[in-house]
Write a protein that holds these residues in place. Sequence first.
Motif, PDB file in Angstrom:
ATOM      1  N   PHE A 141       0.863  -1.238   0.138  1.00 53.83           N
ATOM      2  CA  PHE A 141       0.122  -0.090  -0.150  1.00 53.83           C
ATOM      3  C   PHE A 141       0.706   1.227   0.093  1.00 53.83           C
ATOM      4  CE2 PHE A 141      -3.182  -2.616   2.540  1.00 53.83           C
ATOM      5  CZ  PHE A 141      -3.847  -2.988   1.448  1.00 53.83           C
ATOM      6  N   ASP A 142       0.160   2.371  -0.367  1.00 54.73           N
ATOM      7  CA  ASP A 142       0.930   3.694  -0.153  1.00 54.73           C
ATOM      8  C   ASP A 142       1.452   3.941   1.222  1.00 54.73           C
ATOM      9  OD1 ASP A 142      -0.101   3.929  -3.033  1.00 54.73           O
ATOM     10  OD2 ASP A 142      -1.775   5.203  -2.244  1.00 54.73           O
ATOM     11  N   ILE A 143       0.982   3.464   2.315  1.00 55.76           N
ATOM     12  CA  ILE A 143       1.507   3.820   3.544  1.00 55.76           C
ATOM     13  C   ILE A 143       2.786   3.386   3.609  1.00 55.76           C
ATOM     14  CG2 ILE A 143      -1.061   4.000   4.361  1.00 55.76           C
ATOM     15  CD1 ILE A 143      -0.499   1.304   5.792  1.00 55.76           C
ATOM     16  N   TRP A 144       3.103   2.508   3.008  1.00 57.55           N
ATOM     17  CA  TRP A 144       4.517   1.605   3.504  1.00 57.55           C
ATOM     18  C   TRP A 144       5.462   2.685   3.442  1.00 57.55           C
ATOM     19  CZ3 TRP A 144       6.654  -1.414   6.552  1.00 57.55           C
ATOM     20  CH2 TRP A 144       7.923  -1.650   6.379  1.00 57.55           C
ATOM     21  N   ALA A 145       5.733   3.430   2.514  1.00 59.96           N
ATOM     22  CA  ALA A 145       6.969   4.333   2.640  1.00 59.96           C
ATOM     23  C   ALA A 145       6.966   5.504   3.667  1.00 59.96           C
ATOM     24  CB  ALA A 145       6.968   5.321   1.150  1.00 59.96           C
ATOM     25  N   ASP A 146       5.904   5.925   4.175  1.00 58.07           N
ATOM     26  CA  ASP A 146       5.635   6.632   5.277  1.00 58.07           C
ATOM     27  C   ASP A 146       6.250   5.842   6.508  1.00 58.07           C
ATOM     28  OD1 ASP A 146       5.047   8.948   3.862  1.00 58.07           O
ATOM     29  OD2 ASP A 146       2.897   8.548   4.125  1.00 58.07           O
ATOM     30  N   LEU A 147       5.769   4.589   6.671  1.00 59.36           N
ATOM     31  CA  LEU A 147       6.033   3.897   7.936  1.00 59.36           C
ATOM     32  C   LEU A 147       7.446   3.268   7.812  1.00 59.36           C
ATOM     33  CD1 LEU A 147       2.600   1.702   7.831  1.00 59.36           C
ATOM     34  CD2 LEU A 147       3.382   3.858   9.488  1.00 59.36           C
ATOM     35  N   ASP A 148       7.961   3.058   6.816  1.00 58.88           N
ATOM     36  CA  ASP A 148       9.274   2.694   6.693  1.00 58.88           C
ATOM     37  C   ASP A 148      10.319   3.711   7.084  1.00 58.88           C
ATOM     38  OD1 ASP A 148      11.151   0.754   5.970  1.00 58.88           O
ATOM     39  OD2 ASP A 148      11.460   1.461   3.858  1.00 58.88           O
ATOM     40  N   ALA A 149      10.149   4.895   6.713  1.00 62.29           N
ATOM     41  CA  ALA A 149      10.602   6.036   6.957  1.00 62.29           C
ATOM     42  C   ALA A 149      10.982   6.416   8.335  1.00 62.29           C
ATOM     43  CB  ALA A 149      10.253   7.189   6.320  1.00 62.29           C
ATOM     44  N   LEU A 150      10.167   5.727   9.409  1.00 60.03           N
ATOM     45  CA  LEU A 150      10.253   5.808  10.907  1.00 60.03           C
ATOM     46  C   LEU A 150      11.229   5.216  11.550  1.00 60.03           C
ATOM     47  CD1 LEU A 150       6.280   5.416  11.735  1.00 60.03           C
ATOM     48  CD2 LEU A 150       7.540   7.600  10.968  1.00 60.03           C
ATOM     49  N   ILE A 186      -7.706  -1.638  -3.622  1.00 60.14           N
ATOM     50  CA  ILE A 186      -7.178  -0.466  -2.793  1.00 60.14           C
ATOM     51  C   ILE A 186      -6.722   0.594  -3.726  1.00 60.14           C
ATOM     52  CG2 ILE A 186      -5.936   0.554  -1.088  1.00 60.14           C
ATOM     53  CD1 ILE A 186      -8.378  -1.272  -0.318  1.00 60.14           C
ATOM     54  N   ASP A 187      -7.151   1.576  -4.091  1.00 55.00           N
ATOM     55  CA  ASP A 187      -6.727   2.550  -5.026  1.00 55.00           C
ATOM     56  C   ASP A 187      -5.677   3.526  -4.153  1.00 55.00           C
ATOM     57  OD1 ASP A 187      -8.244   1.678  -7.201  1.00 55.00           O
ATOM     58  OD2 ASP A 187     -10.053   2.843  -6.460  1.00 55.00           O
ATOM     59  N   LYS A 188      -5.867   3.865  -3.027  1.00 65.26           N
ATOM     60  CA  LYS A 188      -5.150   4.905  -2.209  1.00 65.26           C
ATOM     61  C   LYS A 188      -5.210   4.554  -0.861  1.00 65.26           C
ATOM     62  CE  LYS A 188      -4.866   9.972  -1.482  1.00 65.26           C
ATOM     63  NZ  LYS A 188      -5.505  11.080  -1.669  1.00 65.26           N
ATOM     64  N   SER A 189      -4.160   4.985  -0.362  1.00 65.76           N
ATOM     65  CA  SER A 189      -4.157   4.700   1.213  1.00 65.76           C
ATOM     66  C   SER A 189      -3.190   5.775   1.592  1.00 65.76           C
ATOM     67  CB  SER A 189      -3.733   3.372   1.750  1.00 65.76           C
ATOM     68  OG  SER A 189      -2.232   2.932   1.308  1.00 65.76           O
ATOM     69  N   GLU A 190      -3.370   6.337   3.037  1.00 63.43           N
ATOM     70  CA  GLU A 190      -2.516   7.323   3.380  1.00 63.43           C
ATOM     71  C   GLU A 190      -2.476   7.089   5.028  1.00 63.43           C
ATOM     72  OE1 GLU A 190      -5.438  10.765   3.513  1.00 63.43           O
ATOM     73  OE2 GLU A 190      -4.087  10.811   1.749  1.00 63.43           O
ATOM     74  N   VAL A 191      -1.354   7.199   5.596  1.00 65.29           N
ATOM     75  CA  VAL A 191      -1.210   7.032   7.085  1.00 65.29           C
ATOM     76  C   VAL A 191      -0.719   8.415   7.856  1.00 65.29           C
ATOM     77  CG1 VAL A 191       1.254   6.384   7.052  1.00 65.29           C
ATOM     78  CG2 VAL A 191      -0.083   5.669   8.755  1.00 65.29           C
ATOM     79  N   ASP A 192      -1.293   8.605   8.908  1.00 67.96           N
ATOM     80  CA  ASP A 192      -0.911   9.894   9.690  1.00 67.96           C
ATOM     81  C   ASP A 192       0.143   9.461  10.790  1.00 67.96           C
ATOM     82  OD1 ASP A 192      -0.708  12.166  11.170  1.00 67.96           O
ATOM     83  OD2 ASP A 192      -2.833  12.448  11.904  1.00 67.96           O
TER      84      ASP A 192
END
Length: 118
Positions: A27-36, A101-107
Amino acid sequence: MRNSQANVVDRRTLIASYLNEVDPTEFDIWADLDALSTHTTIDDIEIDPAGIVLSGENFEGVFNVYVSLQYGTDNEEGFTTSDSFLARFSGHFDEANSPVIDKSEVDTSSFYADDEDS
């Protein structure tokens, strides 16, 4: 009317099952989570089917994603902690009535927020 309500529940359950079975790193959220962290792993996702909104063949909803965040090269020299974040998703049903799933985002803003008690 009763069949219509059952169909909505079935479709929501289908979406929730799909999200629990698919590899969340796709999912799109992976890049944001992986950066943590140096080594981020997704431990679990939690989704409430009742919170999924259906609109024709489209849908959207939220889920909690639980992660382990490891810093350093291994557990002996590094540090591991866990956290959770709210994620949003949207998608549609394909011709075979399967969710896509077309789009996902994480806060992840809470991860970067300054500790107000310091």
